[in-house]
Motif scaffolding. Structure first.
Motif, PDB file in Angstrom:
ATOM      1  N   ALA A  76       5.342  21.746   0.416  1.00  0.00           N
ATOM      2  CA  ALA A  76       4.750  21.499  -0.901  1.00  0.00           C
ATOM      3  C   ALA A  76       3.665  22.528  -1.201  1.00  0.00           C
ATOM      4  CB  ALA A  76       4.178  20.090  -0.962  1.00  0.00           C
ATOM      5  N   ALA A  77       2.842  22.851  -0.192  1.00  0.00           N
ATOM      6  CA  ALA A  77       1.787  23.855  -0.394  1.00  0.00           C
ATOM      7  C   ALA A  77       2.393  25.219  -0.695  1.00  0.00           C
ATOM      8  CB  ALA A  77       0.891  23.921   0.843  1.00  0.00           C
ATOM      9  N   VAL A  78       3.502  25.554  -0.030  1.00  0.00           N
ATOM     10  CA  VAL A  78       4.181  26.828  -0.304  1.00  0.00           C
ATOM     11  C   VAL A  78       4.624  26.894  -1.762  1.00  0.00           C
ATOM     12  CG1 VAL A  78       6.293  28.121   0.149  1.00  0.00           C
ATOM     13  CG2 VAL A  78       4.919  27.300   2.052  1.00  0.00           C
ATOM     14  N   PRO A  88      -5.316  11.197   2.001  1.00  0.00           N
ATOM     15  CA  PRO A  88      -5.253  11.355   0.539  1.00  0.00           C
ATOM     16  C   PRO A  88      -4.953  12.783   0.094  1.00  0.00           C
ATOM     17  CG  PRO A  88      -7.102   9.945   1.141  1.00  0.00           C
ATOM     18  CD  PRO A  88      -6.539  10.482   2.425  1.00  0.00           C
ATOM     19  N   LYS A  89      -5.520  13.762   0.790  1.00  0.00           N
ATOM     20  CA  LYS A  89      -5.251  15.143   0.408  1.00  0.00           C
ATOM     21  C   LYS A  89      -3.776  15.475   0.590  1.00  0.00           C
ATOM     22  CE  LYS A  89      -6.226  19.949   1.454  1.00  0.00           C
ATOM     23  NZ  LYS A  89      -6.924  20.918   2.320  1.00  0.00           N
ATOM     24  N   THR A  90      -3.192  14.996   1.697  1.00  0.00           N
ATOM     25  CA  THR A  90      -1.765  15.233   1.931  1.00  0.00           C
ATOM     26  C   THR A  90      -0.927  14.644   0.810  1.00  0.00           C
ATOM     27  OG1 THR A  90      -2.109  15.246   4.321  1.00  0.00           O
ATOM     28  CG2 THR A  90       0.133  14.843   3.533  1.00  0.00           C
ATOM     29  N   ALA A  91      -1.234  13.399   0.447  1.00  0.00           N
ATOM     30  CA  ALA A  91      -0.487  12.757  -0.635  1.00  0.00           C
ATOM     31  C   ALA A  91      -0.667  13.509  -1.948  1.00  0.00           C
ATOM     32  CB  ALA A  91      -0.952  11.308  -0.791  1.00  0.00           C
ATOM     33  N   ALA A  92      -1.890  13.997  -2.216  1.00  0.00           N
ATOM     34  CA  ALA A  92      -2.147  14.726  -3.460  1.00  0.00           C
ATOM     35  C   ALA A  92      -1.357  16.029  -3.501  1.00  0.00           C
ATOM     36  CB  ALA A  92      -3.639  14.996  -3.597  1.00  0.00           C
ATOM     37  N   VAL A  93      -1.302  16.742  -2.372  1.00  0.00           N
ATOM     38  CA  VAL A  93      -0.538  17.993  -2.316  1.00  0.00           C
ATOM     39  C   VAL A  93       0.949  17.727  -2.531  1.00  0.00           C
ATOM     40  CG1 VAL A  93       0.175  19.886  -0.804  1.00  0.00           C
ATOM     41  CG2 VAL A  93      -2.220  19.195  -0.879  1.00  0.00           C
ATOM     42  N   LEU A  94       1.452  16.661  -1.910  1.00  0.00           N
ATOM     43  CA  LEU A  94       2.865  16.336  -2.065  1.00  0.00           C
ATOM     44  C   LEU A  94       3.193  15.972  -3.511  1.00  0.00           C
ATOM     45  CD1 LEU A  94       3.322  14.229   1.186  1.00  0.00           C
ATOM     46  CD2 LEU A  94       4.276  16.483   0.752  1.00  0.00           C
ATOM     47  N   LEU A  95       2.323  15.203  -4.152  1.00  0.00           N
ATOM     48  CA  LEU A  95       2.573  14.823  -5.545  1.00  0.00           C
ATOM     49  C   LEU A  95       2.486  16.031  -6.470  1.00  0.00           C
ATOM     50  CD1 LEU A  95       0.581  11.461  -5.721  1.00  0.00           C
ATOM     51  CD2 LEU A  95       3.050  11.739  -5.864  1.00  0.00           C
ATOM     52  N   LEU A  96       1.501  16.890  -6.214  1.00  0.00           N
ATOM     53  CA  LEU A  96       1.369  18.090  -7.051  1.00  0.00           C
ATOM     54  C   LEU A  96       2.585  18.998  -6.895  1.00  0.00           C
ATOM     55  CD1 LEU A  96      -0.646  19.321  -9.018  1.00  0.00           C
ATOM     56  CD2 LEU A  96      -1.638  20.584  -7.127  1.00  0.00           C
ATOM     57  N   GLY A  97       3.075  19.126  -5.667  1.00  0.00           N
ATOM     58  CA  GLY A  97       4.297  19.905  -5.446  1.00  0.00           C
ATOM     59  C   GLY A  97       5.490  19.308  -6.160  1.00  0.00           C
ATOM     60  N   GLN A  98       5.573  17.973  -6.182  1.00  0.00           N
ATOM     61  CA  GLN A  98       6.671  17.304  -6.884  1.00  0.00           C
ATOM     62  C   GLN A  98       6.612  17.581  -8.380  1.00  0.00           C
ATOM     63  OE1 GLN A  98       6.677  13.035  -6.378  1.00  0.00           O
ATOM     64  NE2 GLN A  98       8.070  12.712  -8.084  1.00  0.00           N
ATOM     65  N   ILE A  99       5.417  17.565  -8.947  1.00  0.00           N
ATOM     66  CA  ILE A  99       5.270  17.827 -10.384  1.00  0.00           C
ATOM     67  C   ILE A  99       5.686  19.258 -10.710  1.00  0.00           C
ATOM     68  CG2 ILE A  99       3.597  18.022 -12.253  1.00  0.00           C
ATOM     69  CD1 ILE A  99       2.052  15.735 -10.954  1.00  0.00           C
ATOM     70  N   LEU A 100       5.277  20.212  -9.858  1.00  0.00           N
ATOM     71  CA  LEU A 100       5.612  21.610 -10.109  1.00  0.00           C
ATOM     72  C   LEU A 100       7.110  21.862 -10.002  1.00  0.00           C
ATOM     73  CD1 LEU A 100       2.716  23.497  -8.300  1.00  0.00           C
ATOM     74  CD2 LEU A 100       3.205  23.495 -10.733  1.00  0.00           C
ATOM     75  N   GLN A 101       7.815  21.056  -9.223  1.00  0.00           N
ATOM     76  CA  GLN A 101       9.260  21.231  -9.060  1.00  0.00           C
ATOM     77  C   GLN A 101      10.057  20.514 -10.136  1.00  0.00           C
ATOM     78  OE1 GLN A 101      10.077  19.892  -5.083  1.00  0.00           O
ATOM     79  NE2 GLN A 101       9.286  21.753  -4.132  1.00  0.00           N
ATOM     80  N   SER A 102       9.363  19.966 -11.141  1.00  0.00           N
ATOM     81  CA  SER A 102      10.062  19.222 -12.178  1.00  0.00           C
ATOM     82  C   SER A 102      10.958  20.108 -13.029  1.00  0.00           C
ATOM     83  CB  SER A 102       9.052  18.507 -13.090  1.00  0.00           C
ATOM     84  OG  SER A 102       8.229  19.454 -13.754  1.00  0.00           O
ATOM     85  N   GLY A 103      10.729  21.448 -12.984  1.00  0.00           N
ATOM     86  CA  GLY A 103      11.573  22.369 -13.742  1.00  0.00           C
ATOM     87  C   GLY A 103      11.029  22.735 -15.106  1.00  0.00           C
ATOM     88  N   ASP A 104       9.950  22.093 -15.534  1.00  0.00           N
ATOM     89  CA  ASP A 104       9.342  22.412 -16.822  1.00  0.00           C
ATOM     90  C   ASP A 104       8.408  23.606 -16.640  1.00  0.00           C
ATOM     91  OD1 ASP A 104       7.934  22.491 -19.213  1.00  0.00           O
ATOM     92  OD2 ASP A 104       8.070  20.333 -19.504  1.00  0.00           O
ATOM     93  N   GLU A 105       8.796  24.762 -17.201  1.00  0.00           N
ATOM     94  CA  GLU A 105       8.012  25.978 -16.998  1.00  0.00           C
ATOM     95  C   GLU A 105       6.619  25.875 -17.614  1.00  0.00           C
ATOM     96  OE1 GLU A 105      10.145  29.333 -18.362  1.00  0.00           O
ATOM     97  OE2 GLU A 105      11.819  29.076 -16.986  1.00  0.00           O
TER      98      GLU A 105
END
Length: 1336
Positions: free
Chosen positions: A700-702, A650-667
């Motif tokens: 994603a963590a990076v 679950p932690k891996t999935a959460a990190v991946l999803l959070l990284g995806q949200i941050l890469q959405s381009g919305d500052e």
């Protein structure tokens, strides 16, 4: 009925997309202009250029003028579709949405065909299509009637309709059996269809225009009747047809499963259960044209059946044109199959029974959508058209298989998205029955019907003949084949496996068909156990991946409240979905299913995050669902021991999803998430993911940690202290280009720590750890990366190279510096220029706790303006742990390390190619971009200043040639004192060079004036002024000249006895008891206020110490008053009775000292205690500095009184009268440790100077005038004399530089300079006040 808000919403969305997406906008420009005459194109291109300029410009003036030009040009072509589109953009930019919508709709009036097919098909589908449904239905019927004439002569069709054939047989087979007359009729029908659409588009444009124009009115505008070019009013024909159909079939709806011939151009009719993936964005239930008017005869099959949304299913079902093909066998299906189908349909009827123990139904009336008459019709067709979907499985609006069926209160079932769109358009009735709907929101999915459709799909797709690829990988629950064995153990094993499969099938049956919730929950738990205990001999994956089973799992998620069951269900769906992508697509095809999973996750079902990740939702969807807080909770929580071992932690999935949200381009989204991460201290948990097994999790963590450092740099120390960098360096080798840059950017930000020794430790880790040579890897990447990314890579590579003492040659260093210079000179890419200049600034090596470079603040400190640097250091001490920045040996070590690093870095940068970097920086100083200029300015100042401490390698001359003139220009023109100070720091290097000093000769006058201005705040300016002013005494007047600003008369108020400057105002005290307030800035000596609360002369005005902000006045009326300011108005706050006349007043802290009419000095405290000091002396003037009271007496003596101990020290003894005249001390000032006393010039020196520390005489001013008042600035001494003149002397040399004439015969009673030392104010005995300004 269409409302104005609907029209505005759709048109505004389309225009906004065109404005924000330049590629879309330019495509539309091309489409609209290609058929215009060249002359019109040339003219309208001017409007295009003006609009583009307005969109891209940030200047309001440029934007306004460009929009005016675009409007004028566009209005010159009123009926042109191109000009209409340009006007829609113009009105949108001017915030006129109604005019923008009207202009856009005019395109559909002037060129409806192009508008609906190429320009804006979305607007056509959203606004026009719902009104054109009767037209589309009527033309479909006309087409069917034309094709039906071929059915009687066909060997392939007996008693079945054309509609059935169009689904079963390919389009080419149908076309091969129509005669020439039918083809002509079809072409004629198509032509008529296009004409009707064009005409009705124009009618609807007029209707929409009326709606918009009546947006604020109460008039109800009804849709207009539709027309046909050959048959008049199409609505009447449709109504007549509907009446006949109602009479003959009792409201039975014949679903049109075919599309017009011209819509079947090499595309299949998909019966897909995924509206989100395989169904087009807009419903394809209206006819479309083909480009060629000829009837195609060699097309491939136009029909595909998709049982599940598998993206890999690209094959088409091809049926043999042979008369003896397998299609004829469909008419002889076995009785068993028919009975099985009837049994399946009976499940619908079973839902009508109301068992108290049954599972809650997702749809309250799921079976009502299958009336008995239709069931009978469906049963009759099973044996003859097995691959034709039953009517009850097809949406009457979209003509496609149900994907997310919902049953309304009228008993009719529709596709959710289709009926929602129907309702959104303002309709409130059922499309088929026309009954009034009384619902606020649509009901839940009809899962019973959905399972039946999935079962039908499985059975029919598995038996389709000539299938090139298997349409679904799971047609029947099965197991892997086992090799027979004669061993008794093998026989037992075989029996065990068969028993397991049998039991598993039974549980799957209970899960899918049981209406008792408890039974289904038990089935889930048992299936989960089977999965955990499964061996490789049993393929449970295949048995559980079928759509009915997936839908049954979803029903459990909706209805169960048992945590064990919910966990088991999520676990099974995640495991199945990780191995079969179709599972995720089935789940995402229904919005309610996804929402249910997200709700469970937000309520604490941690395992659900794995399934959410496997669903591959978009970043926008994740943001709308507001899952960030739940993701952070999963990341921060420690892994539970009894947690199910899932395909993904679950932690891996959460990190991946959070990284995806941050890469959405919305500052803004990234900023808020980074702030949450820092505030909730989740950074440490994410740092652990840098060493994860999954490469995706590391990357994603990076990205997450990089966002945190850029938003709140204080987390750098935590990341640097906890991070494992070796896995990241290994990930770099196999990563994509974007991921590589993100890793390099992360490492570059990581080494911006506020401790130099720690920075170098991290750099050593980057350099030495990892399987590969990091420096070589970064060098190769530097040579291939994008230019705007090069500066970051070059900066990191250069830092790694100079960890050791710089070598004579280094390929890494040479390549890195060459890259920085190349980027600085690339004027076509300003982003690369700015990045390179900012990288050079950061290479100085000192950073704040937030990672911001301290280069500029440090340079200002070296230039003498250390306020900003001290403020930063104070903030650093407050923001760090106590003790981190104490004056210890550790801090000294840090400072030494920082100095060594700065020296090494400056040396390699300045000496590269004999100062080539200075040329690039000089070019950057000419840039119009403020960020580039600022970074180049700081970089150049730093490197030039460092030339003073670096060994001379011959680059000083190159720096002088490239940058001296630029720094002189900045020094002369800069309004900001910090910019002046930085340029001064650079000029200081050149002044110490004989050649540089020679080059400065031509502009020395301007430089000296600037140095005089900075001298008050910068010791460096004072030192430079000494150097450049040697031998220039003769021209001192040029540098210290004054000019009269203004003079006012106050003769009616008597003498001006005292003047002070306070809070940008000038206060004057007069002999009639008046106090006047004058402006001190801008319009000097403009009267603001006048008060007269003293009864007699105001002899003295004094200002309290900074912070108290009070004005004190002393008067001959034996009072002192305290004045305060409220809304810029002075009013008396307190009156103190002194019992003696006040002749001179000074105040400090809680005491006030004043001269009385008799001998001595009175000292009053605020507590009411009064003392008389120095009683034996007739005191004439006072000065109070740091608890010491200085008295100038009538007998020319001067005493120093310590107010704390009341001890008296004599500075100058009294003298006897000379020639029978007394020689009193008229003025006394203490400034910068020196005591200045002014009297008559009887002994040859009117002003004498003593040291305040030892009372030794240090000098005198040999003036011959009778001095009555005195003021001292940082550079000059002003002497107000009896004859109405003011002498100005230079403090350093005691040299007279100027004499001012007031133009009056009165003596100068008082004189004062303002805080900026730019304005001199004089008060005379004849009632005049003059203001003089220093002429810089």
């Amino acid at each position: 009925m269409t409302t104005s808000s609907q029209i505005l919403r759709h048109t505004t969305d389309f225009i906004s997309d065109a404005l924000s997406q330049s590629q879309l906008r330019h495509h539309l420009f091309f489409v609209l202009s290609r058929n215009l005459p060249p002359s019109d194109q040339t003219t309208l291109n001017l409007a295009v250029e003006a609009l583009e300029n307005a969109i891209s410009s940030s200047s309001p003036d440029v934007r306004s003028s460009s929009l005016r030009l675009a409007e004028q040009v566009s209005h010159s072509y009123p009926e042109n579709p191109f000009s209409s589109f340009l006007l829609s953009l113009f009105y949108s930019l001017c915030d006129q949405p109604i005019n923008a919508a009207l202009s856009l709709l005019r395109i559909f009036h002037s060129d409806p065909s192009s508008a609906r097919s190429e320009i804006s098909p979305v607007i056509f589908e959203e606004l026009f299509l719902i009104h054109l449904l009767p037209v589309l239905q009527w033309f479909n019927e006309q087409r069917s009637s034309i094709l039906s004439s071929s059915a009687s002569n066909s060997d392939y069709i007996n008693e079945y309709s054309v509609s059935d054939e169009s689904v079963v047989l390919p389009c080419t087979k149908l076309l091969s059996r129509i005669n020439e007359g039918q083809a002509v009729e079809l072409r004629e029908l198509e032509s008529n269809y296009e004409e009707v659409l064009d005409e009705n588009c124009r009618i609807l444009v007029k209707y929409f225009t009326e709606v918009l124009e009546n947006a604020d009115g109460d008039e109800l505008i009804t849709p207009p009747p539709l027309t046909s070019t050959k048959h008049g009013n199409v609505d009447n024909l449709i109504k007549q047809h509907e009446d006949e159909e109602i009479t003959t079939e009792e409201l039975e709806y014949e679903s049109e499963l075919h599309k017009p011939i011209w819509a079947e151009r090499e595309r299949s009719v998909d019966f897909s259960c995924s509206s989100g993936i395989n169904v087009p964005d807009s419903p394809a239930f209206y006819p479309r044209r083909v480009i060629s008017s000829e009837v195609p005869t060699t097309q491939k099959s136009s029909r595909r059946l998709r049982v599940s949304p598998n993206p890999s299913l690209d094959s088409e079902l091809e049926y043999s044109l042979d008369e003896n093909s397998d299609y004829s066998a469909s008419s002889s299906d076995s009785e068993a199959e028919i009975e099985e189908e009837i049994e399946t349909m009976a499940l619908l009827e079973r839902g009508q029974d109301h068992n108290p123990e049954q599972k809650p139904s997702i749809s309250g009336e799921s079976s009502s959508s299958v009336p008995p008459s239709r069931m009978e019709n469906f049963g009759n067709r099973l044996g003859v058209g097995k691959h034709t979907p039953p009517k009850d499985f097809v949406c009457p609006i979209t003509s496609n298989l149900f994907n997310d069926p919902v049953t309304l209160e009228t008993g009719q079932t529709y596709e959710r998205k289709a009926i929602q769109e129907w309702l959104n358009r303002g309709n409130s009735t059922c499309p088929i029955t026309r009954q009034k709907l009384h619902i606020n929101q649509l009901p839940n999915t009809n899962y019973v019907l959905k399972r039946l459709i999935a079962s039908w799909q499985e059975k029919n797709c598995s038996s389709v003949p000539n299938q090139s690829h298997k349409l679904h990988t799971v047609a029947e629950p099965s197991m892997k084949p086992l090799m027979p064995s004669a061993s008794p153990n093998s026989v037992k094993s075989q029996a065990t496996i068969e028993g397991t499969i049998s039991e598993l099938r039974r549980e799957i049956t209970n899960l899918c068909l049981s209406e008792v919730l408890t039974e289904s929950e038990i089935a889930v738990l048992r299936i989960e156990r089977f999965w955990q205990e499964a061996t490789s001999d049993v393929d449970i994956q295949t048995m559980l991946s079928t759509p009915p089973v997936i839908n049954a799992f979803v029903e459990i998620l909706f209805n169960s409240i048992d945590p064990r069951v919910l966990k088991a269900t999520i676990f099974l769906l995640s495991e199945i979905g990780s191995k079969d992508r179709d599972v995720a697509q089935i789940l995402t095809s229904v919005d309610n299913d996804v929402e249910c999973i997200v709700v469970l996750f937000k309520k604490g079902l941690m395992e659900a995050v794995v399934l959410i990740y496997l669903l591959r939702l978009s970043s926008g969807s994740l943001l709308e669902m507001d899952v960030v807080d739940s993701l952070l909770k999963v990341i921060k929580e420690e892994e539970e021991k009894d947690l199910l071992k899932m395909c993904l932690k679950p932690k891996t999935a959460a990190v991946l999803l959070l990284g995806q949200i941050l890469q959405s381009g919305d500052e803004s989204v990234g900023s808020s998430i980074a702030n949450i991460l820092s505030s909730e201290k989740a950074v440490e948990s994410i740092v652990c993911s840098l060493g994860a097994e999954w490469t995706e999790e590391r990357i994603a963590a990076v990205g997450i940690l990089l966002g945190c450092m850029e938003e709140d740099g204080k987390c750098r120390n935590t990341i640097a202290d906890k991070a494992e960098l070796a896995p990241i360096l290994e990930t770099f080798v196999g990563a994509s280009d974007a991921e590589r840059f993100e890793i390099v950017h992360f490492l570059s930000e990581l080494v911006k720590l506020n401790r130099r020794t720690f920075n170098e430790q991290v750099l050593h880790i980057i350099k030495d750890e990892g399987t590969f040579n990091s420096m070589h890897t970064f060098l190769v990447y530097l040579q291939t990366t994008l230019q705007d990314q090069c500066p970051v890579v070059a900066g990191l590579l250069l830092q790694l190279d100079i960890l050791a003492e710089p070598r004579k040659m280094s390929i890494y260093r040479e390549e890195a510096i060459d890259t920085l210079i190349s980027c600085l000179r690339n004027s076509e890419l300003p982003t690369a220029q700015i990045a390179a200049a900012e990288t050079i600034v950061s290479l100085q090596g000192r950073f704040s706790s937030t990672g911001k470079p301290l280069t500029r603040a440090l340079l200002l400190k070296r230039a003498g303006l250390d306020k900003s640097y001290q403020t930063l250091m104070r903030m650093e001490r407050l923001s760090n742990i106590p003790g981190d920045f104490e004056e210890t040996s550790q801090q000294l070590e840090e400072e030494k390390a920082a100095d060594d690093w700065e020296r090494k870095m400056a040396f390699v940068l300045a000496s590269h190619e004999f100062g080539l970097l200075f040329e690039a920086l000089a070019e950057g100083l000419k840039s119009r971009y403020a960020a580039l200029f600022s970074a180049c300015f700081v970089s150049a100042t730093w490197l030039i200043q460092m030339l003073n401490v670096l060994p001379d390698t011959g680059v000083r001359g190159a720096a002088r040639v490239c940058l001296l003139k630029r720094f002189i220009s900045i020094f002369k023109s800069a309004n900001d004192i910090e910019d002046k100070a930085l340029s001064l720091l650079a000029l200081n290097t050149f002044i110490h060079d004989p050649e540089g000093l020679h080059d400065l000769t031509s502009c020395m006058t301007e430089i000296m004036k600037g140095l005089r201005e900075l001298k008050r705040s910068s010791p460096l300016a004072f030192q430079m002024l000494k150097i450049v002013s040697k031998g220039r005494e003769s021209s001192a007047h040029d540098f210290w000249s004054h000019k009269e600003l203004v003079q006012v008369e106050c003769i009616e108020n008597g003498e001006v006895l005292s003047i002070v400057c306070f809070k940008n105002k000038i206060f004057s005290g007069h002999s009639d008891g008046t106090i006047k307030v004058w402006t001190g800035k801008g319009s000097i000596l403009h009267l603001i206020q006048e008060v007269r609360e003293h009864n007699k002369a105001v002899t003295s005005l004094a200002i309290s110490q900074p912070g108290e902000e009070r004005l004190y006045s002393g008067s001959l009326d034996r009072t002192t008053r305290v004045w305060s300011f409220d809304n810029e108005v002075m009013h008396c706050e307190r009156v103190h009775e002194t019992k003696d006349q006040v002749h001179k007043l000074v105040v400090a802290n809680s005491i006030s000292c004043y001269i009385t009419q008799g001998d001595g000095v009175k000292v009053d405290s605020r507590k009411g205690v009064s003392k008389l000091l120095n009683p034996s002396k007739n005191v004439k003037c006072l000065a109070l500095v740091r608890g010491k009271l200085y008295c100038g007496c009538h007998d020319n003596s001067i005493q120093e009184i310590d107010l704390a101990t009341e001890t008296i020290r004599v500075i100058q003894s009294g003298s006897r009268k000379i020639l029978g005249k007394a020689n009193p001390v008229h003025a006394l000032q203490v400034h910068n440790g020196l005591i200045y006393a002014a009297s008559s010039p009887l002994d040859g020196a009117a002003v004498k100077i003593w040291s305040a520390s030892n009372h030794n005489t240090v000098g005198s001013l040999p003036t011959l005038l009778d001095v009555r008042a005195m003021a001292i600035s940082s550079e000059l001494i002003y002497l107000g004399c009896k004859g109405g003149t003011v002498e100005i002397w230079q403090r350093e040399r005691n040299h007279r530089v100027e004499t001012l004439h007031t133009g009056t015969i009165g003596k100068v009673n008082c004189i004062v300079i303002d805080r900026s030392e730019e304005v001199l104010v004089i008060g005379t005995s004849d009632g005049h006040i003059q203001a003089w300004g220093l002429n810089w």
